[in-house]
Every structure is written in C-alpha cells, then in structure tokens.
Enzyme design. Structure first.
Site, PDB file in Angstrom:
ATOM      1  N   GLY A  32       0.827  -1.207   0.000  1.00 29.61           N
ATOM      2  CA  GLY A  32       0.000   0.000   0.000  1.00 29.61           C
ATOM      3  C   GLY A  32       0.857   1.250   0.000  1.00 29.61           C
ATOM      4  O   GLY A  32       2.097   1.194  -0.121  1.00 29.61           O
ATOM      5  N   THR A  64      -6.057  -3.025  -1.811  1.00 28.67           N
ATOM      6  CA  THR A  64      -5.849  -1.648  -2.284  1.00 28.67           C
ATOM      7  C   THR A  64      -4.375  -1.397  -2.602  1.00 28.67           C
ATOM      8  O   THR A  64      -4.033  -0.328  -3.100  1.00 28.67           O
ATOM      9  CB  THR A  64      -6.293  -0.604  -1.229  1.00 28.67           C
ATOM     10  N   GLY A  65      -3.530  -2.363  -2.312  1.00 33.48           N
ATOM     11  CA  GLY A  65      -2.108  -2.218  -2.631  1.00 33.48           C
ATOM     12  C   GLY A  65      -1.862  -2.490  -4.108  1.00 33.48           C
ATOM     13  O   GLY A  65      -2.715  -3.052  -4.794  1.00 33.48           O
ATOM     14  N   ASN A 101      -4.337 -12.106  14.542  1.00 32.11           N
ATOM     15  CA  ASN A 101      -3.362 -13.010  13.907  1.00 32.11           C
ATOM     16  C   ASN A 101      -1.941 -12.446  13.993  1.00 32.11           C
ATOM     17  O   ASN A 101      -0.986 -13.172  14.276  1.00 32.11           O
ATOM     18  CB  ASN A 101      -3.744 -13.271  12.446  1.00 32.11           C
ATOM     19  N   TYR A 126     -14.475   1.028   9.768  1.00 34.81           N
ATOM     20  CA  TYR A 126     -13.069   1.428   9.878  1.00 34.81           C
ATOM     21  C   TYR A 126     -12.780   1.930  11.295  1.00 34.81           C
ATOM     22  O   TYR A 126     -11.887   1.425  11.978  1.00 34.81           O
ATOM     23  CB  TYR A 126     -12.798   2.521   8.850  1.00 34.81           C
ATOM     24  N   LYS A 180     -10.654  -0.103  14.106  1.00 34.03           N
ATOM     25  CA  LYS A 180      -9.375   0.429  14.605  1.00 34.03           C
ATOM     26  C   LYS A 180      -9.424   0.621  16.121  1.00 34.03           C
ATOM     27  O   LYS A 180      -8.422   0.429  16.801  1.00 34.03           O
ATOM     28  CB  LYS A 180      -9.064   1.770  13.932  1.00 34.03           C
TER      29      LYS A 180
HETATM   30  P1  NAD Z   1      -3.515   1.718   1.569  1.00 35.88           P
HETATM   31  O1  NAD Z   1      -4.949   1.356   1.313  1.00 35.88           O
HETATM   32  O2  NAD Z   1      -2.732   2.376   0.497  1.00 35.88           O
HETATM   33  O3  NAD Z   1      -2.688   0.437   2.045  1.00 35.88           O
HETATM   34  C1  NAD Z   1      -3.249  -0.607   2.796  1.00 35.88           C
HETATM   35  C2  NAD Z   1      -2.565  -1.903   2.374  1.00 35.88           C
HETATM   36  O4  NAD Z   1      -3.106  -2.982   3.158  1.00 35.88           O
HETATM   37  C3  NAD Z   1      -2.841  -2.271   0.910  1.00 35.88           C
HETATM   38  O5  NAD Z   1      -1.655  -2.721   0.307  1.00 35.88           O
HETATM   39  C4  NAD Z   1      -3.875  -3.393   0.995  1.00 35.88           C
HETATM   40  O6  NAD Z   1      -3.837  -4.265  -0.129  1.00 35.88           O
HETATM   41  C5  NAD Z   1      -3.449  -4.066   2.289  1.00 35.88           C
HETATM   42  N1  NAD Z   1      -4.534  -4.812   2.944  1.00 35.88           N
HETATM   43  C6  NAD Z   1      -5.784  -4.378   3.224  1.00 35.88           C
HETATM   44  N2  NAD Z   1      -6.485  -5.353   3.841  1.00 35.88           N
HETATM   45  C7  NAD Z   1      -5.645  -6.422   3.948  1.00 35.88           C
HETATM   46  C8  NAD Z   1      -5.778  -7.735   4.469  1.00 35.88           C
HETATM   47  N3  NAD Z   1      -6.934  -8.155   5.019  1.00 35.88           N
HETATM   48  N4  NAD Z   1      -4.719  -8.584   4.395  1.00 35.88           N
HETATM   49  C9  NAD Z   1      -3.553  -8.181   3.819  1.00 35.88           C
HETATM   50  N5  NAD Z   1      -3.370  -6.944   3.312  1.00 35.88           N
HETATM   51  C10 NAD Z   1      -4.405  -6.077   3.379  1.00 35.88           C
HETATM   52  O7  NAD Z   1      -3.547   2.624   2.892  1.00 35.88           O
HETATM   53  P2  NAD Z   1      -2.380   3.491   3.548  1.00 35.88           P
HETATM   54  O8  NAD Z   1      -2.731   4.907   3.405  1.00 35.88           O
HETATM   55  O9  NAD Z   1      -1.064   3.001   3.096  1.00 35.88           O
HETATM   56  O10 NAD Z   1      -2.611   3.115   5.080  1.00 35.88           O
HETATM   57  C11 NAD Z   1      -1.778   2.173   5.742  1.00 35.88           C
HETATM   58  C12 NAD Z   1      -2.292   1.999   7.168  1.00 35.88           C
HETATM   59  O11 NAD Z   1      -2.232   3.264   7.836  1.00 35.88           O
HETATM   60  C13 NAD Z   1      -3.736   1.531   7.241  1.00 35.88           C
HETATM   61  O12 NAD Z   1      -3.881   0.651   8.338  1.00 35.88           O
HETATM   62  C14 NAD Z   1      -4.509   2.806   7.510  1.00 35.88           C
HETATM   63  O13 NAD Z   1      -5.683   2.553   8.240  1.00 35.88           O
HETATM   64  C15 NAD Z   1      -3.515   3.596   8.341  1.00 35.88           C
HETATM   65  N6  NAD Z   1      -3.736   5.051   8.240  1.00 35.88           N
HETATM   66  C16 NAD Z   1      -3.421   5.723   7.096  1.00 35.88           C
HETATM   67  C17 NAD Z   1      -3.662   7.092   7.019  1.00 35.88           C
HETATM   68  C18 NAD Z   1      -3.310   7.902   5.792  1.00 35.88           C
HETATM   69  O14 NAD Z   1      -3.617   9.084   5.754  1.00 35.88           O
HETATM   70  N7  NAD Z   1      -2.642   7.357   4.797  1.00 35.88           N
HETATM   71  C19 NAD Z   1      -4.258   7.762   8.099  1.00 35.88           C
HETATM   72  C20 NAD Z   1      -4.589   7.026   9.237  1.00 35.88           C
HETATM   73  C21 NAD Z   1      -4.311   5.669   9.304  1.00 35.88           C
END
Ligand code: NAD
Ligand code: UDP
Length: 345
Positions: free
Chosen positions: A30, A55-56, A119, A165, A169
């Site tokens: 991601g 979403t990656g 997990n 969400y 969290k």
């Molecule tokens: P993103 O959607 O780009 O990345 C999330 C990644 O997790 C993706 O690669 C997706 O394929 C993978 N994923 C989702 N569900 C999965 C599962 N069940 N098993 C394996 N892989 C799974 O989001 P991001 O912006 O990179 O966010 C990364 C983390 O940081 C997330 O947990 C998000 O909640 C948290 N976060 C991000 C932000 C932000 O502004 N970017 C803000 C607050 C929290």
C-alpha cells in the site's frame, strides 16, 4: 504472480542480510507500507511484505521485488499464517485507508483490523517480535474538541458508513493493549493523521490524490460539502520517521504501549487545499460542490506533544513543500498509465 519475489520457506536462510533484523510489513504494497519497505530495505533490514493487494499495487513494490532482502507474500491477514525463523519487528499497515475503499466491503474492513490484528499479535507473541499498529485519527470520529490529544475519547458513530473502519481500529487498539497487559507482547500504537505523498494510488479516492488527478486531467475539483471542514496533512517522509521512532524507542517516560498521535498540526480547510493544488499544478479548472458524506469529520488536527516528549519527533515538511514531490509523482504516474493504455489499445 510470476514476476514477484514470492515469500517461501527458506527465504530466511538463503538471503544476504546486513542488519540482522527481519521485519514483516503487513500491508506492505500500500501507500505507507511500500514507502516503509523501501526505507527499511535501504537501512539494511530484511523485509517480508504480507499483502492481499486489496488496495495495494504491485507497481508500488516493483523496485523492491528484485532486491535479495525483500520478499512478497500474497496473503490476507484475516487468515492465520506462519513465517519461518526469527522475526524482530512487525508493522501492521494492512487496512484500506481511503473512505470509499474501506466502505466497499465493510465486514472485511472490520475483520482486517480485528481478526487480522489478532493473527499478527499472535505471530508477534510466538516470535517475541515488537509490533506496531497503524491506528488512526478516525478513533476520534467527528471530534468536538480541537486539536485532538490522546486523552480525548472521541465521538464515533457505531453504525454509520465509517464505523467499519473507526470501530475496527478502536477494537484493534483494545486488542493491542490487552495483549501487552496480559501476554507481555511489546506493542506500539500510532494514531496516524492524514498522510500523503508519492505511491498513493491515483484512484484511491482521498482528497489529495483526487484533487491533483482532477487538476491534471482537466476536471473540476470535487469539494464535498462547503469546503470549510479541516484536515491536517503530513508528508510521508515525516510519517515514516515518526513510525520508525515509535517502533524503535526504548524511552520509558510514560507508557510506551499507549497510543501516540503522529501527524502534522498544520490545519487547512478543504477549500484552502483546493486553492493550493490549483496554484501548484498551474491549472485553472473549476470547483464543483457535492454532498458531504455522512459522519465526515468537521475538524481534524493532531496534538503531537506526546510524540515530541516520547520520541523527540515533529514533522519537518509543510504542506506546500510536500505537495511538490507529490504532484511530480502524480504527473509521472498519469503519463505511465496513459502509455500503458496506448499499448493495450
Ligand atoms: P492503503 O490502502 O494504500 O494500504 C493498505 C494496504 O493494506 C494495501 O496494500 C492493501 O492491499 C493491504 N490490505 C488491506 N487489507 C488487507 C488484508 N486483510 N490482508 C492483507 N493486506 C491487506 O492505505 P495506507 O494509506 O497506506 O494506510 C496504511 C495503514 O495506515 C492503514 O492501516 C490505515 O488505516 C492507516 N492510516 C493511514 C492514514 C493515511 O492518511 N494514509 C491515516 C490514518 C491511518
Ligand atoms: N473530500 C473532498 N473531495 C474529494 C475527496 C474528499 O472534499 O474529492 C473531503 C472529504 O469529504 C473530507 C476531506 O476531504 O472532508 C478528507 O477526505 P479524505 O477521504 O482524504 O480523508 P478522511 O480524512 O475523510 O478520511
């Protein structure tokens, strides 16, 4: 998946290894996870990226796949899994971060945070690894105080479109806390505020990617509501510094397993952000106004004094500065996509 350097048993014994550390990044394909992978590989760690590609994107890790210290494991963390050999650190960055993406399959989003969290915690316990949870400013919901400090309990709807969400969290924070208290797992919880930068998916649906892509493709910028709602935007390099500092600190002031806000306190209305994007992209598309989504937080701004005290961390890159490389990234990414489309048609 033949192009991928796929994780398989034996990876740990076969690969060269500088730092002596093995790091699992769940969600490593991601936006934040792939930037974290690149950073840790450059620092000599061995990285196992565990991702279901929900979403990656493979292109986010394309540059890492050839690296002997990087392996990709296509896996959904809601299903238990094992990794051979020692593991030192686990970053849990797995969960769709964009509202339209996490609302697409709410049950799966919730399970990702809660069952996936269990997990990964059990894996950390088995390996004696330190584990960091990517929590979020969304645990504060639509806050009635600003800025938000970690002691604020939040104002969250348990049954709205964002609940899968937010509540997932919040539940994960409880799990991390209890696994620390009861089982002695070495846990860290980062409450991440809006973060942006290269490797965001142009189709992600979050405001910065939407505005820049709209500006470059000649579409009106889409403001939801009147644009008076605020967000505070942190550039990815600052966020990586904060996450790594939180993971690595041995600081014992206060309880290090308690949640820590990470974000940039520079607060902007969405209308101000639209103006800045138009100015920095040098475009003059218009603005179109759309309904504000239900439960969209009106204000969001982190109080980062705890991160300052515990980690000596504060972001260094203001919004206009961070938007420079972000805009360049989207310019190149859109050209790359156009080239691919031409090849296909
Ligand atoms: P993103 O959607 O780009 O990345 C999330 C990644 O997790 C993706 O690669 C997706 O394929 C993978 N994923 C989702 N569900 C999965 C599962 N069940 N098993 C394996 N892989 C799974 O989001 P991001 O912006 O990179 O966010 C990364 C983390 O940081 C997330 O947990 C998000 O909640 C948290 N976060 C991000 C932000 C932000 O502004 N970017 C803000 C607050 C929290
Ligand atoms: N937003 C907007 N136009 C867009 C996308 C989002 O006005 O094209 C608004 C959204 O309603 C919210 C803010 O921008 O008020 C930030 O949205 P984003 O999805 O980036 O993240 P959030 O902080 O809401 O999770």
């Amino acid at each position: 998946m033949s192009r991928l350097n796929v994780y398989e048993p034996g990876f740990l014994s076969q690969r060269p290894y500088r730092s002596g550390r093995t790091v699992i990044i769940a969600g490593g394909a991601g936006f934040i996870g792939s930037n974290m992978g690149a950073r840790l590989i450059s620092e000599g760690d061995r990285v196992i990226c565990v991702d279901n590609l929900e979403t990656g994107r493979q292109e986010n890790i394309a540059g890492l796949l050839e690296h002997p210290n990087f392996a990709f494991f296509l896996h959904d963390i809601i299903d238990p899994f094992s990794i051979e050999g020692p593991v030192d650190r686990i970053y849990n960055l797995a969960c769709p971060g964009s509202p339209p993406k996490y609302q697409r399959d709410p049950l799966h989003t919730f399970k990702t945070s809660v069952i996936g969290g269990i997990n990964l915690l059990e894996l950390a316990e088995e390996k004696g690894a330190r584990i960091l949870q990517s929590s979020t400013s969304e645990v504060y919901g639509d806050p009635d105080v600003s800025p938000q400090s970690e002691t604020y309990r939040g104002l969250v709807n348990t049954v709205g479109p964002r609940s899968c969400y937010d509540e997932g969290k919040r539940g994960a924070e409880t799990l991390f806390h209890e696994m620390h208290e009861r089982e002695g797992v070495d846990t860290r919880i980062a409450r991440i505020f809006n973060t942006y930068g290269p490797k965001m998916d142009p189709e992600d649906g979050r405001v910065i990617s939407n505005f820049i892509v709209q500006a470059f493709t000649g579409q009106n910028l889409t403001i939801y509501g009147d644009g008076h709602q605020t967000r505070s935007f942190c550039f990815i390099d600052d966020m990586l510094d904060g996450l790594i500092a939180l993971m690595e600190t041995e600081n014992s002031f206060g309880k290090i397993d308690d949640p820590v806000n990470l974000g940039n306190p520079g607060e902007f209305t969405i209308a101000e952000l639209a103006d800045i994007v138009l100015e920095l992209t040098g475009t003059d598309v218009g603005i179109s106004y759309h309904d504000l989504p239900q439960d969209d937080p009106r204000r969001r701004c982190p109080d980062i004094s705890r991160a300052g005290r515990l980690l000596g961390w504060a972001p260094k890159i203001p919004l206009r500065e961070g938007l420079g490389p972000t805009i360049e990234y989207f310019r190149e990414e859109l050209k790359r996509k156009q080239r691919l489309n031409r090849q296909v048609s």
